[in-house]
Design a protein around this motif. Structure first.
Motif, PDB file in Angstrom:
ATOM      1  N   ASN A 182     -50.159  81.670 -48.766  1.00 48.23           N
ATOM      2  CA  ASN A 182     -50.591  81.498 -47.377  1.00 48.23           C
ATOM      3  C   ASN A 182     -52.030  81.958 -47.196  1.00 48.23           C
ATOM      4  OD1 ASN A 182     -48.336  80.335 -46.135  1.00 48.23           O
ATOM      5  ND2 ASN A 182     -47.314  82.310 -45.921  1.00 48.23           N
ATOM      6  N   THR A 183     -52.853  81.084 -46.617  1.00 52.02           N
ATOM      7  CA  THR A 183     -54.272  81.380 -46.431  1.00 52.02           C
ATOM      8  C   THR A 183     -54.656  81.198 -44.976  1.00 52.02           C
ATOM      9  OG1 THR A 183     -54.865  80.728 -48.694  1.00 52.02           O
ATOM     10  CG2 THR A 183     -56.623  80.701 -47.050  1.00 52.02           C
ATOM     11  N   LEU A 184     -55.371  82.180 -44.431  1.00 52.08           N
ATOM     12  CA  LEU A 184     -55.916  82.095 -43.076  1.00 52.08           C
ATOM     13  C   LEU A 184     -57.433  82.015 -43.179  1.00 52.08           C
ATOM     14  CD1 LEU A 184     -55.629  82.249 -39.973  1.00 52.08           C
ATOM     15  CD2 LEU A 184     -55.704  84.753 -40.182  1.00 52.08           C
ATOM     16  N   VAL A 185     -58.001  80.938 -42.633  1.00 51.53           N
ATOM     17  CA  VAL A 185     -59.452  80.743 -42.625  1.00 51.53           C
ATOM     18  C   VAL A 185     -59.951  80.995 -41.209  1.00 51.53           C
ATOM     19  CG1 VAL A 185     -61.348  79.158 -43.124  1.00 51.53           C
ATOM     20  CG2 VAL A 185     -59.209  78.968 -44.400  1.00 51.53           C
ATOM     21  N   CYS A 197     -61.064  71.798 -42.070  1.00 52.14           N
ATOM     22  CA  CYS A 197     -59.843  70.996 -42.227  1.00 52.14           C
ATOM     23  C   CYS A 197     -60.144  69.722 -43.019  1.00 52.14           C
ATOM     24  CB  CYS A 197     -59.291  70.651 -40.842  1.00 52.14           C
ATOM     25  SG  CYS A 197     -57.649  69.897 -40.866  1.00 52.14           S
ATOM     26  N   SER A 198     -61.242  69.068 -42.683  1.00 55.34           N
ATOM     27  CA  SER A 198     -61.638  67.846 -43.401  1.00 55.34           C
ATOM     28  C   SER A 198     -61.959  68.138 -44.858  1.00 55.34           C
ATOM     29  CB  SER A 198     -62.861  67.212 -42.718  1.00 55.34           C
ATOM     30  OG  SER A 198     -62.567  66.831 -41.395  1.00 55.34           O
ATOM     31  N   GLN A 199     -62.609  69.296 -45.110  1.00 57.32           N
ATOM     32  CA  GLN A 199     -62.979  69.638 -46.482  1.00 57.32           C
ATOM     33  C   GLN A 199     -61.747  69.939 -47.336  1.00 57.32           C
ATOM     34  OE1 GLN A 199     -66.266  69.483 -47.582  1.00 57.32           O
ATOM     35  NE2 GLN A 199     -66.538  68.624 -45.546  1.00 57.32           N
ATOM     36  N   ILE A 223     -51.979  76.439 -45.191  1.00 59.95           N
ATOM     37  CA  ILE A 223     -53.324  76.866 -44.822  1.00 59.95           C
ATOM     38  C   ILE A 223     -53.456  76.777 -43.308  1.00 59.95           C
ATOM     39  CG2 ILE A 223     -55.793  76.523 -45.211  1.00 59.95           C
ATOM     40  CD1 ILE A 223     -54.261  77.034 -47.798  1.00 59.95           C
ATOM     41  N   THR A 224     -53.879  77.862 -42.673  1.00 63.16           N
ATOM     42  CA  THR A 224     -54.125  77.867 -41.229  1.00 63.16           C
ATOM     43  C   THR A 224     -55.601  78.163 -40.990  1.00 63.16           C
ATOM     44  OG1 THR A 224     -51.876  78.600 -40.711  1.00 63.16           O
ATOM     45  CG2 THR A 224     -53.558  78.966 -39.026  1.00 63.16           C
ATOM     46  N   ILE A 225     -56.234  77.356 -40.131  1.00 60.96           N
ATOM     47  CA  ILE A 225     -57.670  77.495 -39.860  1.00 60.96           C
ATOM     48  C   ILE A 225     -57.856  77.759 -38.375  1.00 60.96           C
ATOM     49  CG2 ILE A 225     -59.942  76.454 -40.186  1.00 60.96           C
ATOM     50  CD1 ILE A 225     -58.611  74.448 -42.099  1.00 60.96           C
ATOM     51  N   SER A 226     -58.607  78.807 -38.048  1.00 64.16           N
ATOM     52  CA  SER A 226     -58.804  79.182 -36.649  1.00 64.16           C
ATOM     53  C   SER A 226     -60.195  79.788 -36.474  1.00 64.16           C
ATOM     54  CB  SER A 226     -57.711  80.170 -36.211  1.00 64.16           C
ATOM     55  OG  SER A 226     -57.787  80.413 -34.815  1.00 64.16           O
ATOM     56  N   THR A 227     -60.452  80.325 -35.291  1.00 63.30           N
ATOM     57  CA  THR A 227     -61.740  80.969 -35.010  1.00 63.30           C
ATOM     58  C   THR A 227     -61.530  82.461 -34.771  1.00 63.30           C
ATOM     59  OG1 THR A 227     -61.615  80.657 -32.607  1.00 63.30           O
ATOM     60  CG2 THR A 227     -62.568  78.853 -33.905  1.00 63.30           C
ATOM     61  N   VAL A 265     -63.926  74.624 -37.485  1.00 67.50           N
ATOM     62  CA  VAL A 265     -62.516  74.514 -37.885  1.00 67.50           C
ATOM     63  C   VAL A 265     -62.209  73.097 -38.338  1.00 67.50           C
ATOM     64  CG1 VAL A 265     -60.130  74.540 -37.019  1.00 67.50           C
ATOM     65  CG2 VAL A 265     -61.678  76.415 -36.445  1.00 67.50           C
ATOM     66  N   ASP A 266     -62.671  72.111 -37.577  1.00 66.84           N
ATOM     67  CA  ASP A 266     -62.441  70.708 -37.945  1.00 66.84           C
ATOM     68  C   ASP A 266     -63.128  70.357 -39.264  1.00 66.84           C
ATOM     69  OD1 ASP A 266     -60.938  70.335 -35.658  1.00 66.84           O
ATOM     70  OD2 ASP A 266     -62.599  69.511 -34.487  1.00 66.84           O
TER      71      ASP A 266
END
Length: 435
Positions: A118-121, A133-135, A163-167, A129-130
Motif C-alpha cells: 500500500n502506497t500513499l502519494v 495518476c496518469s504517470q 495506490i492512493t494519491i492525495s494532497t 494528483v491527476d
C-alpha cells in the motif's frame, strides 16, 4: 525498524589510535511510530547515526500487484538514486533530490513498484494528483481498481491493496470537512502504509503539513524535491520527519549528458520612465505601490512584448511569470494571452495548460506563483520573469525547472531561455536596482 550506528572511542585515545581502534556498532530495534520523530531528534543531538528501514520483502500483508512496464526505461541516475533507498530486501527512509524535468515522478513510481505494498502519494495540488495518476498508468501495470484519488473533486474509495494519491491539504482534515471526507481520512490514518511518497517534500516542514506526516502510519517515507531549500530554518526538520538526504543529482552533469535542456539565463535591465520614477519616490512609505510601479514599468512591458514576439516567431513555447496579480491581469489583457492565478478553477487550469501544451496556435501563457511547482509542461522552453519573490532561491530554481525538460539541440546550442526583467533607475548619479 530502526538501524542505529555509533562510532565508539576510548577517552584516552589520540587521533591516530581513534582511526585504528574505531569500530562500528549496529543495533536494530522497533519503536512506536508516534515516538519516531522524538527518537530521531535525540539521536541527532547525540551525533548517533540513525536510519529508518522497512523489511518489505518479509511483509506479506496487503501486497499490491504492480510492476514497471517492459517499455519503461529507468535512467542511470534514477537507478543510482533508487540504489540508495533499497538494499538487502530493505527500504530506507530519506529524501531524493533531482532537478525539475529529470524524472522525479518515475523515480518515486519505481520505488512503489519495488515495495509492492500500500502506497500513499501526497502532492501539493489536485492538478498534480491527476498527473501522478496518469504517470502510474503510463509506466506501470497497475489496474484502475487498485488506483484511487482523494481530492475535493475525486473521492475514490481506498482499494484494499493499492495506490492512493492525495494532497497535503486534503489529508489535513478541517472541522468543515464533509462526513464522507472524514470517513475516507479516517481510513487513511488507520491504514498501515508500506510507502509514503512525498512530492515537493520541501513543503513538509510547514506547520500545517508537519502534523499530516506524523498522523500517517508508514513503514517507509520517501521525499522527492528539486529544491531542498526553504527561506526559513526548517529544512533540517526533514531529517526528523522523513530521513536524511539519500541522493542528489548534479544537474550540470545531466545537462551535459542530454538529460536536461541547455538553458541560457539573462538579466534584462529596464530603465524606469521618469513619470513612474517620480511616483516611485513619492510612494516611499507604501511598498505595495512601489512594487506595482517597478513591475508595471512601461519599459519592462515593451521588452517583454518584444521577447514574446521574437520567440513566438521561432516557434517557442513561452511562460510569463508575474507574482504581482495587477501586473498579471494587465499583461494578459494587453498581450491577449490566457493567464492562471489562484482564482482560476481547476478545470479551467487544465484546459489552459492542455491548450498551451498541444495547440500550435497557443504559444504563450501568463502564470502567477501557482505555476512554480507541480505543473508539468514539457513543451515550454522560454520563461520571462516579470515579477517574483526577490531573494527566493527556491522560487527561481522551481521556475527554471519548468523549461529543463530535454529538447532537441545541436552540440553546445542553447535550447531553452530564462529572462529576468529588472527595473532600474538613475538618480543623483546612483543606480538603484529594483526587482
Amino acid at each position: 525498524m530502526i538501524d542505529v550506528s555509533n562510532q565508539m572511542f576510548d577517552d584516552d585515545d589520540d587521533d591516530e589510535l581513534k582511526t585504528k581502534k574505531s569500530h562500528k556498532q549496529k543495533f536494530d530495534f522497533q519503536i512506536n511510530p508516534k515516538h519516531a520523530k522524538r527518537v530521531k531528534e535525540i539521536c541527532a543531538n547525540e551525533h548517533v547515526a540513525l536510519m529508518e528501514v522497512y523489511d518489505y520483502k518479509q511483509d506479506e500483508k496487503n501486497r499490491v500487484n504492480i510492476d514497471l512496464k517492459p517499455t519503461t526505461t529507468v535512467r542511470p541516475y534514477q537507478a543510482a538514486a533508487l540504489s540508495k533507498i533499497f538494499g538487502n530486501g530493505r527500504a530506507r527512509s530519506g529524501v531524493i533530490v533531482l532537478p525539475c524535468g529529470a524524472g522525479k515522478s518515475l523515480t518515486g513510481i519505481a520505488a512503489a513498484a519495488t515495495i509492492k505494498h500500500n502506497t500513499l502519494v501526497l502532492c501539493t495540488s489536485s492538478y498534480s494528483v491527476d498527473q501522478w495518476c496518469s504517470q502510474f498508468k503510463l509506466w506501470t501495470t497497475i489496474e484502475d481498481s487498485s488506483l484511487s484519488r482523494l481530492t475535493a473533486q475525486n473521492k475514490d474509495d481506498l482499494p484494499e491493496a493499492g495506490i492512493t494519491i492525495s494532497t497535503y491539504t486534503m489529508i489535513r482534515e478541517s472541522k468543515k470537512s464533509a462526513e464522507e471526507t472524514k470517513k475516507l481520512l479516517e481510513k487513511v490514518r488507520s491504514r498501515e502504509w508500506g510507502l509514503l511518497l512525498l512530492d515537493e517534500v520541501h513543503v513538509v516542514p510547514a506547520k500545517q503539513f508537519e502534523q499530516v506526516i506524523l498522523n500517517v502510519s508508514a513503514h517507509c517515507k520517501l521525499g522527492l524535491t528539486a529544491t531542498l531549500l526553504r527561506e526559513d530554518d526548517k529544512i533540517d526538520h526533514l531529517n526528523h520527519l522523513i530521513g536524511p538526504k539519500m541522493y542528489e543529482a548534479n544537474w550540470q552533469e545531466l545537462q551535459r549528458a542530454g538529460f536536461l535542456a541547455n538553458v541560457q539565463c539573462a538579466q534584462v535591465w529596464c530603465e524606469m520612465t521618469s513619470e513612474f520614477f517620480a511616483e516611485y519616490i513619492r510612494s516611499t512609505t507604501d511598498k505595495r505601490v512601489q512594487e506595482t510601479l517597478w513591475t508595471m514599468n512601461p519599459t519592462k512591458f515593451r521588452y517583454c512584448q518584444y521577447l514574446v514576439k521574437y520567440h513566438e516567431a521561432r516557434g517557442d513555447k513561452i511562460i510569463i511569470f508575474a507574482d504581482n496579480l495587477c501586473a498579471l491581469k494587465r499583461y494578459a489583457d494587453i498581450l491577449k494571452r490566457e493567464s492562471i492565478d489562484g482564482s482560476v478553477h481547476e478545470a479551467e487550469r487544465k484546459r489552459i495548460l492542455s491548450t498551451f501544451q498541444f495547440d500550435a496556435n497557443c504559444n504563450c501563457i501568463i502564470l502567477s506563483k501557482v505555476g512554480d511547482t507541480s505543473i508539468d509542461i514539457p513543451a515550454a522552453n522560454v520563461i520571462i520573469q516579470v515579477s517574483s519573490q526577490y531573494g527566493s532561491r527556491r522560487q527561481e530554481a522551481q521556475r527554471l525547472g519548468r523549461i529543463l525538460r530535454p529538447k532537441a539541440r545541436s552540440d553546445n546550442e542553447f535550447n531553452a531561455f530564462f529572462y529576468s526583467l529588472i527595473s532600474k533607475v538613475k538618480f543623483m548619479k546612483l543606480k538603484l536596482i529594483i526587482f
